[in-house]
Motif scaffolding. Structure first.
Motif, mmCIF file in Angstrom:
data_model
loop_
_atom_site.group_PDB
_atom_site.id
_atom_site.type_symbol
_atom_site.label_atom_id
_atom_site.label_comp_id
_atom_site.label_asym_id
_atom_site.label_seq_id
_atom_site.Cartn_x
_atom_site.Cartn_y
_atom_site.Cartn_z
ATOM 1 N N GLN A 25 39.464 22.684 9.334
ATOM 2 C CA GLN A 25 38.593 23.839 9.543
ATOM 3 C C GLN A 25 38.191 23.988 11.003
ATOM 4 N N VAL A 26 37.891 22.872 11.647
ATOM 5 C CA VAL A 26 37.497 22.964 13.054
ATOM 6 C C VAL A 26 38.656 23.567 13.864
ATOM 7 N N ASP A 27 39.897 23.175 13.528
ATOM 8 C CA ASP A 27 41.065 23.737 14.213
ATOM 9 C C ASP A 27 41.306 25.190 13.828
ATOM 10 N N ALA A 28 41.163 25.481 12.528
ATOM 11 C CA ALA A 28 41.498 26.825 12.034
ATOM 12 C C ALA A 28 40.492 27.874 12.517
ATOM 13 N N LEU A 29 39.234 27.506 12.576
ATOM 14 C CA LEU A 29 38.209 28.493 12.932
ATOM 15 C C LEU A 29 37.783 28.321 14.393
ATOM 16 N N LYS A 30 38.757 28.427 15.263
ATOM 17 C CA LYS A 30 38.531 28.220 16.699
ATOM 18 C C LYS A 30 37.516 29.209 17.283
ATOM 19 N N ASN A 31 37.396 30.358 16.623
ATOM 20 C CA ASN A 31 36.474 31.382 17.136
ATOM 21 C C ASN A 31 35.010 31.020 16.879
ATOM 22 N N LYS A 32 34.788 29.979 16.061
ATOM 23 C CA LYS A 32 33.416 29.563 15.800
ATOM 24 C C LYS A 32 33.207 28.159 16.344
ATOM 25 N N ASP A 33 32.005 27.897 16.821
ATOM 26 C CA ASP A 33 31.702 26.546 17.282
ATOM 27 C C ASP A 33 31.221 25.728 16.080
ATOM 28 N N LEU A 34 32.104 24.887 15.589
ATOM 29 C CA LEU A 34 31.773 24.118 14.389
ATOM 30 C C LEU A 34 31.446 22.664 14.714
ATOM 31 N N SER A 35 31.138 22.410 15.966
ATOM 32 C CA SER A 35 30.803 21.032 16.328
ATOM 33 C C SER A 35 29.330 20.754 16.035
ATOM 34 N N THR A 36 28.872 21.211 14.883
ATOM 35 C CA THR A 36 27.467 21.010 14.513
ATOM 36 C C THR A 36 27.328 19.838 13.540
ATOM 37 N N PHE A 37 26.104 19.336 13.496
ATOM 38 C CA PHE A 37 25.726 18.284 12.554
ATOM 39 C C PHE A 37 25.890 18.798 11.112
ATOM 40 N N GLY A 38 25.456 20.039 10.873
ATOM 41 C CA GLY A 38 25.525 20.618 9.529
ATOM 42 C C GLY A 38 26.950 20.737 9.024
ATOM 43 N N PHE A 39 27.859 21.120 9.902
ATOM 44 C CA PHE A 39 29.236 21.288 9.455
ATOM 45 C C PHE A 39 29.891 19.943 9.168
ATOM 46 N N LEU A 40 29.595 18.958 10.011
ATOM 47 C CA LEU A 40 30.111 17.606 9.746
ATOM 48 C C LEU A 40 29.561 17.100 8.406
ATOM 49 N N GLY A 41 28.305 17.453 8.141
ATOM 50 C CA GLY A 41 27.642 16.963 6.926
ATOM 51 C C GLY A 41 27.919 17.784 5.679
ATOM 52 N N TYR A 42 28.800 18.776 5.788
ATOM 53 C CA TYR A 42 29.138 19.637 4.649
ATOM 54 C C TYR A 42 29.369 18.834 3.356
ATOM 55 N N PRO A 43 30.197 17.777 3.392
ATOM 56 C CA PRO A 43 30.448 17.047 2.139
ATOM 57 C C PRO A 43 29.232 16.275 1.620
#
Ligand code: TRP
Ligand code: SF4
Length: 328
Positions: free
Chosen positions: A115-133
């Motif tokens: 997802q981090v690679d696929a959604l390059k247009n969004k900054d997904l380097s967040t704590f929340g995104f890492l913690g999704y699971p």
């Protein structure tokens, strides 16, 4: 009477539901309603993990998703249907689970990297995104579910859920079952362009599409790419329009198309038109109910409220055990 097994599953509210969603997750959920104690929820906080910059649509999408669910056949008298953010205990358990979840488990999660690679247009380097699971694990084990119906793409998340549940039980005593993945068969229905049907590919037919929209969209469908002229014999086995026929047309029509495509006595334009009318007929009762629920949003709000209450009480009961186990 033996007690029904409890299952939990969720969907992110990212927009109107399409045929891919219907024949994938949703029809599977609908079929499970009699045999399981079902908790189905709208994962609006999970939608926020990738759409945090623009959360304005999430609430409306959540409401509309419940409309689509009810119209398609999820039944609030059988299943608990609710909205994640209305049961704040999910967030409390998420916080506690985050204390015991090793970061490397999350970093090596394959869907995270993709997802981090696929959604390059969004900054997904967040704590929340890492913690999704971790949030997903909380969603599931807070109901002490024993099964989670999901597609194969979600399997790594359920694996992490099991690991987190096991670690909690090991550290604090057994509170949670380790839930099994109940794999949903992938829908054979592809998008108009033969890629996976997805809102973001702009190749989807929505449950709420009007007959005219359906006619327009089906006319654009890519068929057997080898068949250029009407006089060329076609191969229905590799044609997505034929797959649609198999889902929406009566068996006589399917058999007839199967032959007349192969001997080039039907053209793709006529074939699509026939299919479109059958698809329109198939969707008519769902569309009618969507219309009904759109005009009676009070009913939908009441369903959500009732589900939130039920889910909240169950979640709270588990949290009592959790707080006791942690002595906090
Ligand atoms: N991650 C899931 C998806 O994108 C949605 C989801 C959130 C979920 N929490 C869940 C699914 C709990 C099953 C159980 O499809
Ligand atoms: Fe596909 Fe129908 Fe055309 Fe055959 S006739 S290739 S089944 S659209």
């Amino acid at each position: 009477m033996t007690q029904k097994k409890r299952i939990v599953s969720g969907m992110r509210p990212t927009g109107a539901l399409h045929l891919g969603n219907l024949h994938g997750a949703l029809s599977n959920w609908i079929n499970m309603q009699d045999d399981y104690d079902c908790f189905f929820f709208i994962a609006d906080w999970h939608a926020l993990t990738s759409d945090y910059e623009d959360p304005g649509n999430i609430a409306a999408y959540s409401h509309n998703m419940m409309v689509d669910w009810l119209a398609a056949g999820l039944d609030p008298d059988k299943s608990t249907l609710f909205v994640q953010s209305s049961v704040p205990a999910h967030a409390e358990l998420f916080l506690l689970l985050s204390m015991i979840t090793p970061v490397p488990w999350l970093e090596r999660n394959p869907t995270y990297k993709e997802q981090v690679d696929a959604l390059k247009n969004k900054d997904l380097s967040t704590f929340g995104f890492l913690g999704y699971p971790v949030l997903q694990a909380a969603d599931i084990i807070i109901y002490r579910a024993t099964g989670v119906p999901v597609g194969i793409d979600q399997a790594p998340h359920i694996e992490i859920t099991r690991e987190i549940a096991r670690r909690f039980n090991y550290l604090y005593g057994k509170v949670f079952p380790e839930p099994e993945t109940i794999l949903t068969k992938m829908s054979k229905i592809l998008g108009l362009d033969r890629r996976k049907m997805s809102k973001s590919y702009n190749n989807a037919i929505f449950l709420s599409d009007t007959p005219d929209e359906i006619r327009k969209k089906t006319a654009q469908m890519i068929t057997d790419p080898q068949r250029i002229k009407k006089t060329d014999p076609g191969n229905p086995d590799i044609c997505n329009v034929f797959t649609f026929h198999q889902n929406y047309s009566p068996p006589e029509t399917v058999a007839e198309i199967n032959t007349s495509c192969r001997n080039a006595t039907i053209g793709c334009v006529a074939c699509k038109k026939k299919m479109a009318e059958n698809l329109i007929r198939f969707l008519a009762p769902i569309r009618e109910k969507i219309e009904h629920f759109r005009q009676n949003s009070d009913i939908v709000r009441e369903v959500i409220e009732r589900g939130n209450q039920k889910a909240g009480a169950e979640a709270e009961a588990t949290m009592k055990h959790v707080r006791e186990a942690l002595k906090i």
